[in-house]
Design an enzyme around this catalytic site. Structure first.
Site, short mmCIF file in Angstrom:
data_model
loop_
_atom_site.label_atom_id
_atom_site.label_comp_id
_atom_site.label_asym_id
_atom_site.label_seq_id
_atom_site.Cartn_x
_atom_site.Cartn_y
_atom_site.Cartn_z
N LYS A 1 0.86 -1.20 0.00
CA LYS A 1 0.00 0.00 0.00
C LYS A 1 0.88 1.24 0.00
O LYS A 1 1.89 1.29 0.73
CB LYS A 1 -0.90 -0.03 1.23
CG LYS A 1 -1.94 1.08 1.29
CD LYS A 1 -2.88 0.89 2.50
CE LYS A 1 -3.94 1.94 2.58
NZ LYS A 1 -4.85 1.76 3.74
N SER B 1 -9.74 1.85 2.75
CA SER B 1 -8.87 2.58 1.85
C SER B 1 -7.83 1.72 1.15
O SER B 1 -7.22 2.18 0.19
CB SER B 1 -8.16 3.68 2.63
OG SER B 1 -7.31 3.10 3.61
N SER C 1 -9.95 -0.51 6.95
CA SER C 1 -9.37 -0.42 5.61
C SER C 1 -8.67 -1.66 5.08
O SER C 1 -8.30 -1.68 3.91
CB SER C 1 -8.41 0.75 5.55
OG SER C 1 -9.13 1.92 5.35
N1 GLN Z 1 -13.13 3.90 5.99
C1 GLN Z 1 -12.58 4.36 7.23
C2 GLN Z 1 -12.31 5.83 7.17
O1 GLN Z 1 -12.51 6.43 6.14
C3 GLN Z 1 -11.37 3.58 7.59
C4 GLN Z 1 -10.13 4.06 6.96
C5 GLN Z 1 -8.95 3.23 7.32
O2 GLN Z 1 -9.08 2.20 7.99
N2 GLN Z 1 -7.79 3.70 6.91
O3 GLN Z 1 -11.88 6.42 8.13
#
Ligand code: GLN
Length: 469
Positions: free
Chosen positions: A77, A152, A176
């Site tokens: 990532k 994400s 994420s």
């Molecule tokens: N979807 C969640 C957010 O937007 C989690 C993001 C993440 O785990 N990096 O905060």
């Protein structure tokens, strides 16, 4: 070489069915051919990959033994630093940022001979649930290109699902790793807070962030997790987990009723309930439990996360980090020019929210209250784990939604409803594919007590074996 797993590729390398260079080239070519379709990679690190693969081949030709991950092509990532490679965090503000050191997890994987294929696409600074917030374009779900891969870590999950790599690293602050794994039909494991070093991960919310594997099966996820975990002097929140894997015997399994109430799609609910019955057939004891504070988790997360993110992102000011903007009249102008040009809408929204909830007069009403409720949520989970060994829940309330479908931020935030609690409490949790609704994958989430990462992985593996029968 189609549809290999880490285990199979390892055997293939040892038996000389293919060389490490051939294996790396196979994936590099596939990425180059298909990246336009899925947009799962922001950059391809071909020279590095081929150099790493060559040294594995040299070792093999000398007749030396190789480790489980040696020569295995992986995707990383793009918020995890690889020395000398561009690391963007999905943001325009870092589009030319060349990392100057390896993240702790990268140092470990590099030492074990992993081949790094490239950096995967993500929501800007990992803020999002669909990978539509990347400055480098939307990622498409390989199962259905009209749909999002989740986020994400959408690029990492899509890369594994599209067979562009044998495994990937993601980061999970509120879901994420698990949510995109569920949407793409692959395995995603978020380790206990403190199990894996965050050194060299571009911080989003430091008390919630954790790096973990996305893989094709639980065994591969385990191999990756065991290679990256452990105490690191550069991250004082880390420790060595001493919980050895063993035969766990008959388990008491809790199913929290709050995860099956409003908001969940009826098809997802039916599949999850059907799959939970299989745990009974495996001989485990399944019972309903209640976690009443669950309803506050999302609100608490969306106060604590932006507060920490707003502080973490203060460093991207065009001087310490970030590209230079128009110089402006004075320093404040300079900062705001750089940040206005460099950050996307969602990142700006969270910086504003976080700054607001930390400001004088509002800190008590929002941030401190959220921290207190976080404590209650953690206590409640500790209590429930006195009577059950693990919890089973859906990973997401729905299957992958259409690109562009969730335009208002609130409906996007609601897709994290089943994943954020785990981060607030620092627990380990995995998403395992458990069925499909109209061809779209559904994920089952297995949650364990803090530092029982091996228990979670082990039960996930036996469930996966049962499904493959
Ligand atoms: N979807 C969640 C957010 O937007 C989690 C993001 C993440 O785990 N990096 O905060």
């Amino acid at each position: 070489m189609d549809k290999l797993t880490i285990e199979k590729a390892h055997k293939g390398l040892i038996k000389k069915e293919f060389s490490a260079i051939e294996l790396a080239e196979f994936y590099l070519n596939k990425i180059k051919k298909e990246n336009e379709k899925y947009n799962d990679f922001i950059s391809i690190t071909e020279d590095l990959a081929l150099k790493q693969a060559k040294s594995v081949d040299d070792k093999l030709s000398r007749g030396e033994k190789i480790g489980d991950l040696e020569g295995i092509p992986m995707a990383i990532k793009d918020n995890i630093l690889i020395d000398d490679c561009i690391t963007t965090a999905g943001s325009k503000i870092l589009e030319n940022y060349g990392a100057v050191y390896d993240a702790a997890v990268i140092k470990k994987l590099r030492g074990l001979g992993v081949v790094f294929l490239g950096k995967t696409n993500l929501d800007e600074f990992a803020m999002g649930s669909s990978t539509e917030n990347s400055a480098f374009g939307v990622v498409k779900n390989p199962v259905d290109v009209e749909r999002v891969p989740g986020g994400s870590s959408g690029g990492s999950a899509a890369a594994v699902a599209a067979d562009h790599c044998l495994g990937a690293l993601g980061s999970d602050t509120g879901g994420s790793i698990r949510q995109p794994a569920a949407f793409c039909g692959v395995i995603g494991f978020k380790p206990s807070y403190g199990a894996v070093s965050r050194y060299g991960l571009i911080a989003m919310a430091s008390s919630l962030d954790q790096i973990g594997p996305i893989a094709k099966n639980v065994l591969d996820a385990k191999l990756i997790f065991n290679s990256i975990k452990g105490k690191d002097k550069m991250d004082s929140t880390t420790l060595d987990i001493n919980d050895k894997e063993k035969d766990y015997g008959v388990l008491k399994i809790g199913v929290p009723k709050e995860y099956f109430q409003e908001g969940i799609s009826s098809e997802v609910k039916n599949i999850i309930e059907k799959e939970i019955k299989k745990f009974e057939k495996m001989g485990h004891e399944v019972k309903e439990v209640s976690l009443p504070s669950t309803e506050y988790a999302l609100a608490v997360y969306y106060i604590i996360m932006p507060a920490e993110a707003s502080a973490n992102l203060a460093r991207f000011d065009g001087i310490k980090y970030g590209k230079k903007g128009n110089s402006g009249e004075n320093l404040i102008d300079f900062y705001s020019n750089v940040r206005a040009a460099g950050f996307g809408d969602e990142v700006r929204r969270r910086i504003m929210l976080g700054t607001y909830t930390l400001s004088a007069g509002y800190k008590e009403a929002y941030y401190k209250k959220a921290q207190a409720v976080r404590g209650l949520i953690k206590k409640e989970l500790e209590n429930v784990f006195k009577s059950v060994d693990i919890l089973l829940t859906p990973t997401t309330p729905s299957t992958a939604f259409k690109i562009g479908e969730k335009e208002d931020p609130l409906s996007m935030y609601l897709s994290d409803i089943y994943t954020v609690t785990v981060n607030l409490a620092g627990l380990p949790a995995i998403s395992v594919p458990c069925g499909r609704v109209d061809k779209l994958p559904v994920g089952l989430q297995i949650i364990g007590p803090q530092f029982k990462d091996n228990l979670v992985l082990s039960i996930a593996q036996s469930y996966e074996q049962l499904r493959n029968l």
